[in-house]
Design a protein around this motif. Structure first.
Motif, mmCIF file in Angstrom:
data_model
loop_
_atom_site.group_PDB
_atom_site.id
_atom_site.type_symbol
_atom_site.label_atom_id
_atom_site.label_comp_id
_atom_site.label_asym_id
_atom_site.label_seq_id
_atom_site.Cartn_x
_atom_site.Cartn_y
_atom_site.Cartn_z
ATOM 1 N N SER A 1 0.829 -1.210 0.000
ATOM 2 C CA SER A 1 0.000 0.000 0.000
ATOM 3 C C SER A 1 0.859 1.253 0.000
ATOM 4 O O SER A 1 0.593 2.213 -0.741
ATOM 5 N N ARG B 1 3.974 1.440 -0.980
ATOM 6 C CA ARG B 1 4.706 1.505 -2.254
ATOM 7 C C ARG B 1 3.858 2.179 -3.325
ATOM 8 O O ARG B 1 4.355 3.000 -4.099
ATOM 9 N N ARG B 2 2.574 1.822 -3.373
ATOM 10 C CA ARG B 2 1.690 2.449 -4.350
ATOM 11 C C ARG B 2 1.514 3.937 -4.051
ATOM 12 O O ARG B 2 1.524 4.778 -4.954
ATOM 13 N N ARG C 1 4.637 6.085 -5.055
ATOM 14 C CA ARG C 1 5.159 6.043 -6.422
ATOM 15 C C ARG C 1 5.634 7.442 -6.807
ATOM 16 O O ARG C 1 4.877 8.410 -6.727
#
Length: 230
Positions: free
Chosen positions: A31, A33-34, A37
Motif C-alpha cells: 500500500s 509503495r503504491r 510512487r
C-alpha cells in the motif's frame, strides 16, 4: 538496489515494520509503495531562479519514510529514496547529467554517520543507468563556512545563513549540472550551491531532490496531495 542477506537481517533487527504505516513487514508494504510512487514535478519556490524538481511532498507517509532512512539507514527506505531522486533527475531531461550533492556540515555527518546525500546520489545513478541515463556523481561543491542549523529559520534568515557558505571546482565542459539533495524547504541551500557552481563556470540546469516541504504560505499546496489516513 538489490538487498543482500546482511542488509535484510540488519533491517529485521532495526524493526520488521513498514516505515510508512507501521504494519508488520520487512520494508515498505504494498500500500505504501503504491502511495509513494514517485511523481516528479517542479516545486513552486520563490524566487524561482532555480528549477527544483521533487518526487513527493515531505508530509505524511513520505515524511515518515524519509525520517526512517535518515535516522537509522533502513535499507528499503534508502532504496525508495534513490528511486525518487532518480525520477526527479530524469524529469529534467538531461541525458548525461553531473549530480553535485549538497555538501554536508560537520554536524550532519556526525549525526548521520556520513554524507548521506552523496551516497543517495550514487544509488540514484545506478537506477538511472537502467533507464539509459548516464548520470555521474561529481562532488564539486564544498563548504567554506559552517552555516547554522536551519530548522527554525525563516525564508529570509535561511538565505542569509547560506549566502557565501559554499565554493566549487569547475565542472567538465559541455556537461549539464544538477544540484541534488534529500529535502527542499525554501531552496536557499540549493540556490547557494548552484551560485557557487556557476561562479566556477558550471552549466547548472537545475536541482533535483527526493521530497519538498510544503512552504508555510496560504496560497501554496503540497507537491503531492496525500490521501487522508495514508
Amino acid at each position: 538496489m538489490r538487498v543482500g542477506w546482511g542488509a535484510a537481517l540488519a533491517d529485521l533487527v532495526i524493526g520488521a515494520d513498514c516505515p510508512g504505516c507501521g504494519r508488520v513487514t520487512l520494508g515498505l508494504c504494498p500500500s505504501c509503495r503504491r502511495l509513494l510512487r514517485p511523481q516528479p514535478a517542479v516545486v513552486p519556490l520563490e524566487p524561482d531562479t532555480l528549477t527544483v524538481v521533487a518526487s513527493a511532498a515531505y508530509s505524511g507517509t513520505a515524511e515518515r519514510v524519509v525520517r526512517r532512512w535518515k535516522d537509522i539507514g533502513h535499507t528499503q527506505t534508502a532504496s525508495w529514496a534513490a528511486h525518487a531522486l532518480a525520477a526527479s533527475v530524469a524529469f529534467h531531461g538531461s541525458p548525461e547529467p553531473l549530480l553535485v550533492p549538497v555538501p554536508a556540515t560537520r554536524r550532519s555527518r556526525r549525526r548521520r554517520g556520513g554524507w548521506l546525500v552523496a551516497e543517495l546520489a550514487a544509488e540514484a545513478t545506478a537506477v538511472l543507468a537502467g533507464a539509459g541515463v548516464r548520470a555521474e556523481v561529481a562532488p564539486l561543491a564544498r563548504l567554506v563556512r559552517q552555516p547554522a542549523d536551519q530548522r527554525r529559520l525563516g525564508v529570509v534568515e535561511r538565505a542569509r545563513n547560506t549566502r557565501g557558505a559554499f565554493a566549487a571546482r569547475p565542472a567538465p565542459r559541455g556537461r549539464e549540472v544538477l544540484v541534488v539533495d534529500d529535502v527542499v524547504t525554501t531552496g536557499s541551500t540549493l540556490r547557494a550551491v548552484a551560485a557557487a557552481l556557476e561562479r566556477a563556470g558550471a552549466d547548472v540546469a537545475g536541482a533535483a531532490v527526493v521530497v519538498a516541504t510544503p512552504p508555510p504560505h496560504p496560497h501554496r499546496v503540497p507537491l503531492v496531495d496525500e490521501p487522508s489516513g495514508g
